[in-house]
Design an enzyme around this catalytic site. Structure first.
Site, PDB file in Angstrom:
ATOM      1  N   ASN A   1      22.763 -44.104  61.898  1.00 34.88           N
ATOM      2  CA  ASN A   1      22.852 -44.893  63.118  1.00 34.88           C
ATOM      3  C   ASN A   1      21.991 -46.135  62.916  1.00 34.88           C
ATOM      4  O   ASN A   1      20.769 -46.077  63.011  1.00 34.88           O
ATOM      5  CB  ASN A   1      22.363 -44.081  64.313  1.00 34.88           C
ATOM      6  CG  ASN A   1      22.447 -44.846  65.622  1.00 34.88           C
ATOM      7  OD1 ASN A   1      22.909 -45.996  65.644  1.00 34.88           O
ATOM      8  ND2 ASN A   1      22.004 -44.230  66.700  1.00 34.88           N
ATOM      9  N   VAL A   2      22.626 -47.255  62.647  1.00 32.62           N
ATOM     10  CA  VAL A   2      21.893 -48.444  62.214  1.00 32.62           C
ATOM     11  C   VAL A   2      21.077 -49.099  63.317  1.00 32.62           C
ATOM     12  O   VAL A   2      20.304 -50.023  63.046  1.00 32.62           O
ATOM     13  CB  VAL A   2      22.840 -49.495  61.589  1.00 32.62           C
ATOM     14  CG1 VAL A   2      23.388 -49.010  60.264  1.00 32.62           C
ATOM     15  CG2 VAL A   2      23.951 -49.875  62.566  1.00 32.62           C
TER      16      VAL A   2
ATOM     17  N   ALA B   1      27.292 -64.477  70.144  1.00 34.34           N
ATOM     18  CA  ALA B   1      25.845 -64.656  70.050  1.00 34.34           C
ATOM     19  C   ALA B   1      25.256 -63.825  68.916  1.00 34.34           C
ATOM     20  O   ALA B   1      24.396 -64.286  68.160  1.00 34.34           O
ATOM     21  CB  ALA B   1      25.185 -64.279  71.377  1.00 34.34           C
ATOM     22  N   SER B   2      25.739 -62.595  68.780  1.00 34.31           N
ATOM     23  CA  SER B   2      25.211 -61.726  67.726  1.00 34.31           C
ATOM     24  C   SER B   2      25.557 -62.271  66.348  1.00 34.31           C
ATOM     25  O   SER B   2      24.720 -62.266  65.432  1.00 34.31           O
ATOM     26  CB  SER B   2      25.749 -60.300  67.885  1.00 34.31           C
ATOM     27  OG  SER B   2      27.142 -60.218  67.603  1.00 34.31           O
ATOM     28  N   LYS B   3      26.788 -62.756  66.182  1.00 31.99           N
ATOM     29  CA  LYS B   3      27.217 -63.230  64.866  1.00 31.99           C
ATOM     30  C   LYS B   3      26.613 -64.594  64.531  1.00 31.99           C
ATOM     31  O   LYS B   3      26.395 -64.911  63.353  1.00 31.99           O
ATOM     32  CB  LYS B   3      28.746 -63.282  64.803  1.00 31.99           C
ATOM     33  CG  LYS B   3      29.407 -61.898  64.847  1.00 31.99           C
ATOM     34  CD  LYS B   3      28.941 -61.003  63.705  1.00 31.99           C
ATOM     35  CE  LYS B   3      29.728 -59.705  63.620  1.00 31.99           C
ATOM     36  NZ  LYS B   3      29.317 -58.869  62.460  1.00 31.99           N
TER      37      LYS B   3
ATOM     38  N   TYR C   1      29.433 -60.885  71.316  1.00 28.38           N
ATOM     39  CA  TYR C   1      29.797 -60.853  69.897  1.00 28.38           C
ATOM     40  C   TYR C   1      29.475 -62.188  69.224  1.00 28.38           C
ATOM     41  O   TYR C   1      28.895 -62.230  68.128  1.00 28.38           O
ATOM     42  CB  TYR C   1      31.288 -60.534  69.769  1.00 28.38           C
ATOM     43  CG  TYR C   1      31.776 -60.285  68.371  1.00 28.38           C
ATOM     44  CD1 TYR C   1      31.493 -59.091  67.713  1.00 28.38           C
ATOM     45  CD2 TYR C   1      32.559 -61.228  67.712  1.00 28.38           C
ATOM     46  CE1 TYR C   1      31.954 -58.856  66.429  1.00 28.38           C
ATOM     47  CE2 TYR C   1      33.035 -60.997  66.427  1.00 28.38           C
ATOM     48  CZ  TYR C   1      32.729 -59.809  65.800  1.00 28.38           C
ATOM     49  OH  TYR C   1      33.188 -59.575  64.515  1.00 28.38           O
TER      50      TYR C   1
ATOM     51  N   ASN D   1      27.466 -54.749  56.998  1.00 32.59           N
ATOM     52  CA  ASN D   1      28.822 -54.909  57.511  1.00 32.59           C
ATOM     53  C   ASN D   1      29.024 -54.254  58.875  1.00 32.59           C
ATOM     54  O   ASN D   1      29.995 -54.569  59.563  1.00 32.59           O
ATOM     55  CB  ASN D   1      29.825 -54.315  56.509  1.00 32.59           C
ATOM     56  CG  ASN D   1      31.237 -54.262  57.054  1.00 32.59           C
ATOM     57  OD1 ASN D   1      31.885 -55.290  57.218  1.00 32.59           O
ATOM     58  ND2 ASN D   1      31.709 -53.060  57.371  1.00 32.59           N
TER      59      ASN D   1
END
Length: 247
Positions: A63-64, A156-158, A154, A90
């Site tokens: 669980n990253v 913002a995270s990327k 998504y 990834n």
């Protein structure tokens, strides 16, 4: 091909889609691979098809977004294999909604998986990479990092992935560690299968290549950035989008 012979690689989000193709390609290049995913049953199925001998790929549930669990997993990797030469971040999810309807849970869950996990995995390997004065880190971003309707979380995270990538490249280049990102466009994976057909069609119309990409086409760029062929490529974000995005 043996350009990654004797290299040890770790891949997160390895159970399916782009992650599974990355594992497959790194194996073809001669690396030993540690495949991580929270979906252990799917991971086990994928890896058993890629390495029937069980000698080239090690797979573990991870669980990253749990830093303690990430640290435990990487401690096991170092105990078993001695080092990590290549890290491919990834793991990623979407929880799409227009911003005015987006919940805090949708926001924070995507930031946790897509960005905070990279903080955890990089902290787990960079000290040892600095000590061995060698390392290749590849972080999977997205063309959505330039903004996309319904994907404030998504996007913002990327975008954060790219900023983190460039900072780590600046801090660790002197130690022969390269840190790069890849921004895939519309790739034919499980994540995109559920998109409405009109959205997929519009993306293809806006893509000069006229089609969706294949996971193997992303894996090919990962292969390059993981090898010494890319020894003077650092802090870059390479778009794999068929020309959809030309920054």
């Amino acid at each position: 091909m043996t350009k990654l012979m004797n290299k040890i690689a770790v891949v997160t989000g390895a159970a399916q889609g782009i992650g599974a193709k990355i594992v497959e390609r790194l194996l073809e290049d001669g690396a030993k691979v540690v495949a991580l995913d929270i979906n252990f049953e799917k991971l086990e199925e994928t890896i058993s098809n890629l390495d029937k001998s069980g000698e080239k790929v090690f797979f573990m549930k991870c669980n990253v977004i749990d830093q303690a669990e990430v640290n435990d997993v990487f401690e096991t990797v170092y105990d078993r294999l001695g080092r990590v030469d290549i890290l491919i971040n990834n793991a990623g999810i979407t929880r799409d909604a227009f911003f005015h309807k987006m919940t805090h849970e949708q926001w924070s869950t995507v930031l946790d998986v897509n960005l905070n996990s990279i903080f955890f995995t990089c902290q787990a390997v960079i000290p040892a990479m600095r000590a061995q004065e060698y390392g290749k880190i590849v972080n999977i971003s997205s063309t959505s990092s330039w903004g996309n309707m319904g994907q404030a979380n998504y996007s913002a995270s990327k975008a954060g992935v790219i900023g983190l990538t460039r900072t780590l490249a600046k801090e660790n280049g002197i130690k022969n560690i390269t840190v790069n990102a890849i921004a895939p466009g519309q790739i034919d994976t499980e994540m995109t299968k559920d998109l409405p057909e009109n959205i997929k069609m519009m993306a293809q119309l806006l893509t000069p290549a006229g089609r969706m990409g294949k996971p193997s086409e992303v894996a090919s760029v990962v292969s390059f950035l993981s090898s010494d062929d890319s020894s003077y490529v650092n802090g870059e974000c390479i778009c794999v989008s068929g020309g959809y995005l030309m920054p």
